[in-house]
Design an enzyme around this catalytic site. Structure first.
Site, PDB file in Angstrom:
ATOM      1  N   LYS A  97       0.835  -1.205   0.000  1.00 56.89           N
ATOM      2  CA  LYS A  97       0.000   0.000   0.000  1.00 56.89           C
ATOM      3  C   LYS A  97       0.869   1.255   0.000  1.00 56.89           C
ATOM      4  O   LYS A  97       0.583   2.224  -0.704  1.00 56.89           O
ATOM      5  CB  LYS A  97      -0.964  -0.036   1.201  1.00 56.89           C
ATOM      6  CG  LYS A  97      -2.077  -1.072   1.013  1.00 56.89           C
ATOM      7  CD  LYS A  97      -2.829  -1.420   2.285  1.00 56.89           C
ATOM      8  CE  LYS A  97      -3.778  -2.594   2.009  1.00 56.89           C
ATOM      9  NZ  LYS A  97      -4.428  -3.148   3.199  1.00 56.89           N
ATOM     10  N   GLN A 157      -4.362  -1.718   9.442  1.00 58.67           N
ATOM     11  CA  GLN A 157      -4.205  -3.049   8.836  1.00 58.67           C
ATOM     12  C   GLN A 157      -4.800  -4.096   9.784  1.00 58.67           C
ATOM     13  O   GLN A 157      -4.515  -4.080  10.981  1.00 58.67           O
ATOM     14  CB  GLN A 157      -2.716  -3.340   8.575  1.00 58.67           C
ATOM     15  CG  GLN A 157      -2.478  -4.630   7.823  1.00 58.67           C
ATOM     16  CD  GLN A 157      -3.087  -4.632   6.421  1.00 58.67           C
ATOM     17  OE1 GLN A 157      -3.006  -3.656   5.687  1.00 58.67           O
ATOM     18  NE2 GLN A 157      -3.721  -5.731   6.047  1.00 58.67           N
ATOM     19  N   ASP A 160     -10.673   3.194   4.206  1.00 60.82           N
ATOM     20  CA  ASP A 160     -10.757   1.738   4.044  1.00 60.82           C
ATOM     21  C   ASP A 160     -12.199   1.253   4.257  1.00 60.82           C
ATOM     22  O   ASP A 160     -12.492   0.080   4.059  1.00 60.82           O
ATOM     23  CB  ASP A 160      -9.814   1.068   5.049  1.00 60.82           C
ATOM     24  CG  ASP A 160      -9.442  -0.357   4.661  1.00 60.82           C
ATOM     25  OD1 ASP A 160      -9.503  -0.680   3.459  1.00 60.82           O
ATOM     26  OD2 ASP A 160      -9.094  -1.152   5.558  1.00 60.82           O
TER      27      ASP A 160
END
Ligand code: NAP
Length: 281
Positions: free
Chosen positions: A54, A98, A121
Site C-alpha cells: 500500500k 491493517q 478503508d
C-alpha cells in the site's frame, strides 16, 4: 477454460493512473500531497507485506504515507489513542488500520476510533451505514473494488441473482449491500447455510468471500455465471476451484490478479476523495 478473465491488474492500473492525475491536480491546487496514514500492530509477515504494498502504490501515484508501526503487545486503549490522534491531525487525510489486529485488541473499538471523514478503508459503522443507505461516505475497499471490476466488464447487475458466500462486516455484508443498491437480488450464504451448492447453482453472479481454499466447487457454477473470488489463501489459492469453475463460467477472476489489486486502487482513490473533501470543508 472457456471463461474470460476479469483482469483486476489491468482495471486497477487504469484507476491508479486516474488517481495519479487527480493527485497531480490536487498538488497544483493545494500545494501539498494527499496523506494516507497506515497503522500496523505486530509482526504478522502477511500484514507487513500488505502495508508495504500500500505504501509503495501510494508513492507511485504521489500520495504521501505516514507509517505508524506499533508493537504486538499494543492494547486497545493505546491503539485507540493513536487512531484518535491521527483522526484530529490536520496533515492526515486518510487512515488505514491493517487487520487482523492481534487477539488482545478489540478491533471494532479500534475501527470506530477512526474519524468517518478519514475512513478511506471503509471499516467504521458510519461507512457501513453509508453503504447501506446509499449516502455519502466511504465504501469498504474490496467490495467497492469488486463492483468496479464488474462495471469495467459491463456485467449487468439489475435483476440478476447474486449469491455472496461470506458475511463479514468488511467484505461479505457490504458487497451484498452494494449489489443490492444496484438492483441485484442478493442471497447471503455463510457457515450455517444448508446446501451451499444449491444456492450457488442458482446464481448469475457468485462472490466468494470465505477464506477456505476451493470451497466453491466448479461443478456448482451455473453455465455462463460470473464468478468473483475474493478469497486469498496460502499458496495463491482462492475460495473457488478455479479450473473447473472457469470451464463453466462466462467471466471469472484469477487469484491473484483479480480482486486484490482492485482493493488497493480503491483505497488510494478514496484517499484522494478524502483529501478533496478535507480541503473543501
Ligand atoms: P472472515 O471474517 O473470516 O469471514 C469469512 C466468512 O465466510 C464468514 O461469514 C463465515 O461464516 C463464512 N464461512 C466460513 N466457512 C464457511 C463455509 N464452510 N461455508 C460457507 N461460508 C463459510 O473473512 P473475511 O475477512 O471476510 O475474508 C474472506 C476471504 O477474503 C479471505 O480469504 C481473505 O483473505 C480474503 N480477503 C481478500 C481481500 C482482498 O483484497 N483480495 C480483502 C479482504 C479479505 P460465519 O459468518 O457463519 O462464520
Amino acid at each position: 477454460m472457456t471463461a474470460t478473465l476479469l483482469d483486476g491488474q489491468a482495471v486497477s492500473r487504469r484507476l491508479l493512473d486516474e488517481t495519479a492525475e487527480r493527485v497531480a491536480r490536487f498538488r497544483d491546487r493545494h500545494g501539498r500531497r494527499p496523506c494516507l496514514a497506515t497503522v500496523l500492530v505486530g509482526d504478522d509477515p502477511a500484514s507487513h507485506t500488505y502495508v508495504r504494498m500500500k505504501v509503495n502504490r501510494s508513492a507511485q501515484v504521489g500520495i504521501e504515507s505516514r507509517r505508524v508501526d506499533l508493537p504486538a503487545s499494543t492494547s486497545t486503549e493505546q491503539l485507540v489513542k493513536v487512531l484518535h490522534d491521527l483522526s484530529t491531525d490536520p496533515q492526515v487525510d486518510g487512515i488505514l488500520l491493517q487487520h487482523p489486529t492481534p487477539a488482545q485488541v478489540d478491533e471494532r473499538a479500534a475501527f470506530e476510533a477512526i474519524a468517518p471523514g478519514k475512513d478511506v478503508d471503509g471499516v467504521t459503522g458510519a461507512s457501513f451505514a453509508a453503504m447501506a443507505f446509499g449516502s455519502r461516505g466511504f465504501a469498504s475497499c474490496t467490495p467497492a473494488g469488486i463492483i468496479r471490476l464488474l462495471d469495467a466488464y459491463d456485467v449487468p447487475l439489475r435483476g440478476r441473482r447474486a449469491v455472496v458466500v461470506g458475511r463479514s462486516a468488511i467484505l461479505g455484508k457490504p458487497v451484498g449491500m452494494l449489489l443490492l443498491a444496484r438492483d441485484a437480488t442478493v442471497t447471503y450464504c455463510h457457515s450455517r447455510t444448508v446446501d451451499l451448492a444449491a444456492h450457488v447453482a442458482e446464481a448469475d453472479i457468485v462472490v466468494a468471500a470465505v477464506g477456505v481454499p476451493e470451497l466453491i466447487r466448479g461443478e456448482w457454477i451455473r453455465p455462463g455465471a460470473v464468478v468473483v473470488d475474493a478469497g486469498y489463501n496460502p499458496g495463491n489459492v482462492g475460495d473457488v476451484e478455479f479450473d473447473a469453475a472457469a470451464a463453466r463460467a462466462s467471466l471469472i477472476t484469477p487469484v491473484p490478479g483479480g480482486v486484490g489489486p482492485m482493493t488497493i486502487a480503491v483505497l488510494l482513490a478514496q484517499t484522494v476523495d478524502a483529501a478533496e473533501r478535507h480541503e473543501a470543508s
